[in-house]
Enzyme design. Sequence first.
Site, PDB file in Angstrom:
ATOM      1  CG  ASN A  53      -2.071  -0.946   1.132  1.00 45.28           C
ATOM      2  OD1 ASN A  53      -2.341  -1.495   0.069  1.00 45.28           O
ATOM      3  ND2 ASN A  53      -2.761  -1.154   2.235  1.00 45.28           N
ATOM      4  NE  ARG A 415      -8.444  -1.491  -9.864  1.00 47.34           N
ATOM      5  CZ  ARG A 415      -7.411  -0.704 -10.160  1.00 47.34           C
ATOM      6  NH1 ARG A 415      -6.467  -1.167 -10.950  1.00 47.34           N
ATOM      7  NH2 ARG A 415      -7.325   0.517  -9.687  1.00 47.34           N
ATOM      8  NE  ARG A 445      -3.036   6.130 -10.267  1.00 46.28           N
ATOM      9  CZ  ARG A 445      -3.876   6.962  -9.670  1.00 46.28           C
ATOM     10  NH1 ARG A 445      -4.511   6.580  -8.575  1.00 46.28           N
ATOM     11  NH2 ARG A 445      -4.089   8.161 -10.163  1.00 46.28           N
ATOM     12  CG  HIS A 475     -14.925   3.182 -10.374  1.00 42.32           C
ATOM     13  ND1 HIS A 475     -15.672   3.157  -9.214  1.00 42.32           N
ATOM     14  CD2 HIS A 475     -13.793   2.498 -10.093  1.00 42.32           C
ATOM     15  CE1 HIS A 475     -15.024   2.500  -8.276  1.00 42.32           C
ATOM     16  NE2 HIS A 475     -13.877   2.080  -8.774  1.00 42.32           N
ATOM     17  CE1 TYR A 508      -9.234  -6.784  -2.805  1.00 43.76           C
ATOM     18  CE2 TYR A 508     -10.321  -5.356  -4.388  1.00 43.76           C
ATOM     19  CZ  TYR A 508      -9.162  -5.827  -3.786  1.00 43.76           C
ATOM     20  OH  TYR A 508      -7.954  -5.327  -4.178  1.00 43.76           O
ATOM     21  NE  ARG A 604     -10.681  -0.149   2.186  1.00 41.75           N
ATOM     22  CZ  ARG A 604     -10.891  -0.199   0.877  1.00 41.75           C
ATOM     23  NH1 ARG A 604     -11.828  -0.970   0.395  1.00 41.75           N
ATOM     24  NH2 ARG A 604     -10.174   0.546   0.054  1.00 41.75           N
TER      25      ARG A 604
END
Length: 729
Positions: A53, A415, A445, A475, A508, A604
């Site tokens: 990260n 993605r 990205r 998105h 996820y 989050r």
Amino acid sequence: MPARKTIDLKNRQYYFNRSLSWLEFNKRVLHEAFDPRTPLLERLKFMAIFSANLDEFFMVRVAGLKQQVESNILQGGADGMLPQEQLEAVRDYLLPVVKEQHRFFDQDLRSKLAQAGIFLVRFPELKPEQQAYLTNYFETQIFPVLTPLAVDPAHPFPYISSLSLNLAVLVRDQTTGEERLARVKVPNGFPRFIDLPTDLGKKDKKDEYAGAHWLGVPLEEVIAHNLVSLFPGMEVLAYYPFRITRSADLELETDKADDLLIAIEQEIRKRRFGSVVRLEVQNGIPPLLKQTLMEEMDLQEMDVYELEGLLCLNGLFSFLGLPLPEHKDPDWHPLVPSSFHRVEERESFFASDNEVKTLGTDYWESTAAELFSLIREGDILVHHPYHSFAATVQRFITLAAHDPQVLAIKMTLYRTSGDSPIVSALIKAAENGKQVAVLVELKARFDEENNILWARKLEKVGVHVVYGVPGLKTHTKTVLVVRQEPGGIRRYVHIGTGNYNPKTAGLYEDLGLFSCQDALGADLSELFNVLTGYSRQRSYRKLLVAPVTMRDRMMELIQREIAHAQAGGQGRIIAKMNAITDTQLIQALYQASQAGVSIDLIIRGMCCLRPGVKGVSENIRVISVIGRFLEHSRIFYFENNGSPEYFIGSADWRSRNLDRRVEAIVPIEDPAIGGQLKELLDLILADHRQAWELQLDGSYRQRQPAEGTPGQGTHQMLMDRALKEQALH
């Protein structure tokens, strides 16, 4: 009564800086590695996630701040911090955190690994036989790959690739006595940690590595202790590991690009030469050598992080592959939701003993008909990773690709995985003669290259591939299936909160809605027309679409709660997102709090809203849930004076989501599904194991279970609930 004092809600004191807020989030990730309740190998995983990260944070956020400083931008965000002030604040905050991370790994976790039979040791600690084994490995496997690069007037300082681990080597010419500097890159094609046969060099059962499950050393130490092979005739004086991070943001003007795919490919090539934004070195590096590295890479002292022990802790991910289930979270296998059991049973009718089979038209017609009939009976909500992605979303797209009655499939891909069965299904759909249109977001990205690869594969089989709307990222997570049925054309939709990626769907937490509501089908048809053609659609029947309707509608929903509260009714908002940074929406929430609306935010990551400020946000509470799965779903609940409304979708309350991305949020109108969402929100809000409460000063305090209770967290409770649901069916 005296007039109430007007409070300026734009005052910088009411906002947290988003960079520092993100660092607080990553610190919560790191805490999972520190927490003794986390299984040992999972602690290594969180160490690695924290480091990965941080790499992205420097490549994007810090790089962006440096560009602003270079451009002499003297403007901050709502918190008022200027770019240079933010860079200094990031350094002040982060340095002690990463030092503690490395200290904890080197002095605490390493010993705990040894107690569990996992020995990550240093090269000099090995026995002669073990060192000889690694020397042979070096000579036969590693040495041929290495290229030592001299640094002197005849050899300019070499190019250093981003995130690569390197050795700065000091050598002395034994003929002239001169000292020289060289750079050796630790090659990427080898494991981060080189393991040895665990029985090598053992003399008896008292051997310190007796019973070892794994024994090995870092790759750079194998190289470092065999440097003499790279510099014959030279005396190797010392070596110092270092690592750099480069800017990775694409500088792309999409509205000026004639061919977006080619333009992005060119920018990806440039990315590897981005400016250096961070230098990591081990403690003890000579000041002169550090200064040389800084000068060659145009860095300041604040860009350098001197750390204890190993650099590049991302490699700790590899230990998750060890066959030691007692040191990992128990395996979780996502379940088929009860609503999909009929489809599962029909598939079983055609299969025999799970053998690979050639599926004919009867299979596809029958199974697809069963699935689409389920959706016609009513909307279906799926919740990953508790519900299987493969048995729901992937099956929906695969059956649509083969179903003779399906005429067209349209979907967005932000993605997806490298071996995506979703893309394979879309290719099959095109081969089956269906009209297939796919929006592939090339600007996702760090997934740009992967998406370019899939875009080309899809185009080769006749799929209509588009790259989005100029100036906007796409998105939204949507699929539209158009099917010919006896009553005419019917449209089926899936609208979700997560990417169409089978791999991340197991890690996820996300939600998805299946529906065949006419209004949603019509809305998605019009949205895809915006994405694939020329359209300035300004309104939709039910969907909240960014950047055209979402912001205004969210503001209206907040204002409605204010009106209810001011009229003496029930004002209540619950919102679950990845981040909230948009100033306009934060101010609206402050106004709602001032009006008496009770607000719970489950955020989050970044949160620029400051809760608990008297007279401003005292009715707002913020928690963050960190744990086994990455909380990724977005849920919005508005009490509406006893007639609650629910929404799920792809957008956070960030300016980029609301103004610079194509996003979709769908209202949940089925009362039963709304009840499921409310139950989920209430469960999260009651969490006393994984939840952290945002404090007035911007720090977070982890909730603790009551004394004598196990403090089961959200993720475990939802896994238990899924298992109970399966047992009932």
